[in-house]
Design an enzyme around this catalytic site. Sequence first.
Site, PDB file in Angstrom:
ATOM      1  N   ASP A 159       1.041  -1.193   0.067  1.00 25.48           N
ATOM      2  CA  ASP A 159       0.557  -0.126  -0.093  1.00 25.48           C
ATOM      3  C   ASP A 159       0.916   1.124  -0.170  1.00 25.48           C
ATOM      4  O   ASP A 159       0.385   2.631  -1.038  1.00 25.48           O
ATOM      5  CB  ASP A 159      -1.294  -0.248   1.944  1.00 25.48           C
ATOM      6  CG  ASP A 159      -2.310  -1.233   1.205  1.00 25.48           C
ATOM      7  OD1 ASP A 159      -2.642  -1.033  -0.183  1.00 25.48           O
ATOM      8  OD2 ASP A 159      -2.520  -1.487   1.728  1.00 25.48           O
ATOM      9  N   PRO A 160       1.266   1.166   0.897  1.00 25.81           N
ATOM     10  CA  PRO A 160       2.635   3.178   1.311  1.00 25.81           C
ATOM     11  C   PRO A 160       3.425   2.800  -0.080  1.00 25.81           C
ATOM     12  O   PRO A 160       3.847   4.473  -0.675  1.00 25.81           O
ATOM     13  CB  PRO A 160       3.132   2.497   2.411  1.00 25.81           C
ATOM     14  CG  PRO A 160       2.902   1.354   2.758  1.00 25.81           C
ATOM     15  CD  PRO A 160       1.834   0.690   1.986  1.00 25.81           C
TER      16      PRO A 160
END
Length: 456
Positions: A321-322
């Site tokens: 995700d990041p």
Amino acid sequence: LAGMPRQAPSIYDCIGHPEFKTDPFFANGWAPEANDILLALIPEWTMQHTSREIFELATEFRTPFSMIPTPRELLEWPGLVETNFWHQVEHPVLGPHPLPSGPVSFDGDRGEQRRAPLVGEHPDEIRAALEDLPASSDTASDTSDAPNAADLPLAGLRVVDATQVWAGPYACRYLGDMGADVIKIEGPAFPDSVRGLGGVATAESVNLSAYFNEYIRNKRGLAIDLQQPEGAAALKRILATADVFVENWSSGVADRLGLGYDQLHELNPKLIYVSMPGFGHEGPDAARVGYGPTIEQMGGLVALQGYEGGPPHKSGISYGDPVSGTTTAGAGAVALHRRERTNEGCYIVVPQRDGIVGLVGELTELFIRNLELVAQRTQLGADGAKLALDLNFGHRQHSSPVGSHGFCGMIGRCVAPPPSSLWRRPWACSRWPAGTVLRQHVPSCGSDRTRKAGFT
């Protein structure tokens, strides 16, 4: 397995319990009582199948199960091979070796993959390029007050955020922080799943979810039912005035909604369209459903983690995700800069799994070479290379055989590697007393060569 409540029906079908879909007790598989039963049933089911069988069933039912390939397996992974993800390059030290494609494509272009330069190989070219850059302003900024919104770099630009969960909202939050007018789109019956995480259970508290609010900063919200013609038409009216559109739907969803790149480019030729599919839009993996934990598993990262003698272990923060969120924000900013010159929009694709594969590229190199020798050097580098990078660039978690060898060569010392018997898993980062030897040589060498290189 990693999914959201809306994946529960497909999970029930996949594990052979379709009756759960109409059982009120399992209506919300994330309820504590139902979840406890599922945590027993799912492992029992998986023990009756091979990983390949589970993977194929997950494709059939669009269930977010994933495999955990090693870096070696990624080199032959069909979804990467068929999309020409790997590129062979020639390096003067390593010889021929594979490089992954870039983590983002602009109008189908994933950039040029070139070998890593040697230390001091072309400093003159770099300095010449720096001299050609425009001089920066010497105007001092007033930091006593909060910045004026009109002075932020993306002020006056509109971003339509049709993403959910973490990666996409994280990317659009960056753009909002830089001054863009970000409009987050949710469906009346399809709100962002993270509104319900963290113990939120009532309609009155969906706006109070800490997780949701962390990524909704600097955004406006709008509910539109895209399944209805009127809803799709309303969104298109907004997109006609937008500068950036970001979606992280599964591959094919945008086209089915009439919101694919071709349709929106015709509507707004200057629109920058960013698509964030889990596994790209091409190849056999494109139809898969993926979330952050799934992405890092399929990207090879999880195979490198865990306790000695134990199973692979996912990271604590789901790097998929990041990593993809930050990549997307950067890609959007690059495209906006390009539009200043061309006056044209573009189509950006960020295959989230591919960004994780790029993070473990050094370990891929380890697996295709002499494992024992590379294991020794990698462990030396785990301390030595980290120390070097701590001095110059901050913390780094992984190292490479080139890192340790190059680092020792750079400081003019040759330190013998540890016995191979010390290392059962070549990728397990650990400390070795050689770090003490390296530290004895780094201070004097570092200060002397730093001065010679012209750095302070």
